[in-house]
Enzyme design. Structure first.
Site, PDB file in Angstrom:
ATOM      1  N   HIS A 107       0.837  -1.193   0.000  1.00 39.93           N
ATOM      2  CA  HIS A 107       0.000   0.000   0.000  1.00 39.93           C
ATOM      3  C   HIS A 107       0.875   1.246   0.000  1.00 39.93           C
ATOM      4  O   HIS A 107       2.041   1.214   0.407  1.00 39.93           O
ATOM      5  CB  HIS A 107      -0.926  -0.015   1.209  1.00 39.93           C
ATOM      6  CG  HIS A 107      -2.013  -1.037   1.103  1.00 39.93           C
ATOM      7  ND1 HIS A 107      -3.041  -1.113   2.004  1.00 39.93           N
ATOM      8  CD2 HIS A 107      -2.240  -2.016   0.186  1.00 39.93           C
ATOM      9  CE1 HIS A 107      -3.858  -2.092   1.657  1.00 39.93           C
ATOM     10  NE2 HIS A 107      -3.381  -2.659   0.563  1.00 39.93           N
TER      11      HIS A 107
ATOM     12  N   GLU B 110       0.795   3.850   1.896  1.00 41.26           N
ATOM     13  CA  GLU B 110       1.234   4.215   3.243  1.00 41.26           C
ATOM     14  C   GLU B 110       2.452   3.386   3.652  1.00 41.26           C
ATOM     15  O   GLU B 110       3.406   3.900   4.243  1.00 41.26           O
ATOM     16  CB  GLU B 110       0.099   3.995   4.257  1.00 41.26           C
ATOM     17  CG  GLU B 110      -1.158   4.777   3.957  1.00 41.26           C
ATOM     18  CD  GLU B 110      -2.185   4.021   3.111  1.00 41.26           C
ATOM     19  OE1 GLU B 110      -3.391   4.264   3.305  1.00 41.26           O
ATOM     20  OE2 GLU B 110      -1.788   3.184   2.271  1.00 41.26           O
TER      21      GLU B 110
ATOM     22  N   CYS C 137      -5.954   1.148   5.618  1.00 36.21           N
ATOM     23  CA  CYS C 137      -6.460  -0.160   6.028  1.00 36.21           C
ATOM     24  C   CYS C 137      -5.889  -0.496   7.405  1.00 36.21           C
ATOM     25  O   CYS C 137      -5.050   0.223   7.940  1.00 36.21           O
ATOM     26  CB  CYS C 137      -6.055  -1.225   5.004  1.00 36.21           C
ATOM     27  SG  CYS C 137      -4.292  -1.661   5.068  1.00 36.21           S
TER      28      CYS C 137
ATOM     29  N   CYS D 124      -1.971  -0.873   7.439  1.00 38.71           N
ATOM     30  CA  CYS D 124      -1.321   0.433   7.388  1.00 38.71           C
ATOM     31  C   CYS D 124      -1.538   1.192   8.693  1.00 38.71           C
ATOM     32  O   CYS D 124      -0.633   1.885   9.170  1.00 38.71           O
ATOM     33  CB  CYS D 124      -1.829   1.242   6.199  1.00 38.71           C
ATOM     34  SG  CYS D 124      -1.330   0.523   4.611  1.00 38.71           S
TER      35      CYS D 124
END
Length: 156
Positions: free
Chosen positions: A81, A83, A109, A112
């Site tokens: 991801h 992040e 999410c 993260c």
């Protein structure tokens, strides 16, 4: 002489976050993230396969082929991801992100969120939603300030 109209810091950093998202190689969703401290960008990240590996845009999406809905079974994915990539980039280059702010095109999410908490990020400014209520609950429990950015659609 007329004054120059400058964007707010949130507008400025969110625009850059959207520019970062254009590097995404995910076929489902283009996400960007930046980490800012003292009004200075420390790291950027976008979602995609790890460095040196074939991207989903050429290899195909494993999640699509398995009909996995967004927000579920995140471990079944070749990509990281945005992040995660921003936090990893800060680590690779030795930038302390403790006490920083993260700007994201989407709400983080749960995976993260846990990384954001342990990295010491104090505030997350996000625009789009993501179907993961546990992430918000954990971020709030940890005292991470969550700010929903209004987005371009709500601006005059």
């Amino acid at each position: 002489m007329s004054a120059i109209e400058r964007p707010s810091w949130d507008d400025y950093f969110m625009k850059i976050t959207h520019d970062v998202a254009t590097r995404s190689t995910c076929v489902r969703r283009s996400v960007g993230a930046i980490i800012v401290k003292d009004k200075r960008m420390l790291a950027t990240g976008y979602n995609g396969a790890p460095s040196g590996l074939e991207h989903c845009e050429t290899r195909g999406c494993l999640r699509n082929s398995m009909n996995i809905p967004s927000g579920e079974r995140q471990e079944v994915c070749r990509g990281l991801h945005a992040e995660q990539n921003a936090i990893i980039q800060a680590s690779q280059y030795g930038f302390s992100i403790n006490g920083s702010t993260m700007y994201c095109t989407n709400k983080p999410c749960i995976t993260c969120a846990k990384m954001i908490i342990n990295a010491g990020i104090l505030k997350v400014v996000f625009e789009g939603d993501y179907p993961d209520q546990l992430s918000i609950e954990m971020l709030e429990e940890a005292g991470v300030r969550m700010v929903k950015y209004p987005g371009a659609e709500s601006k005059p």
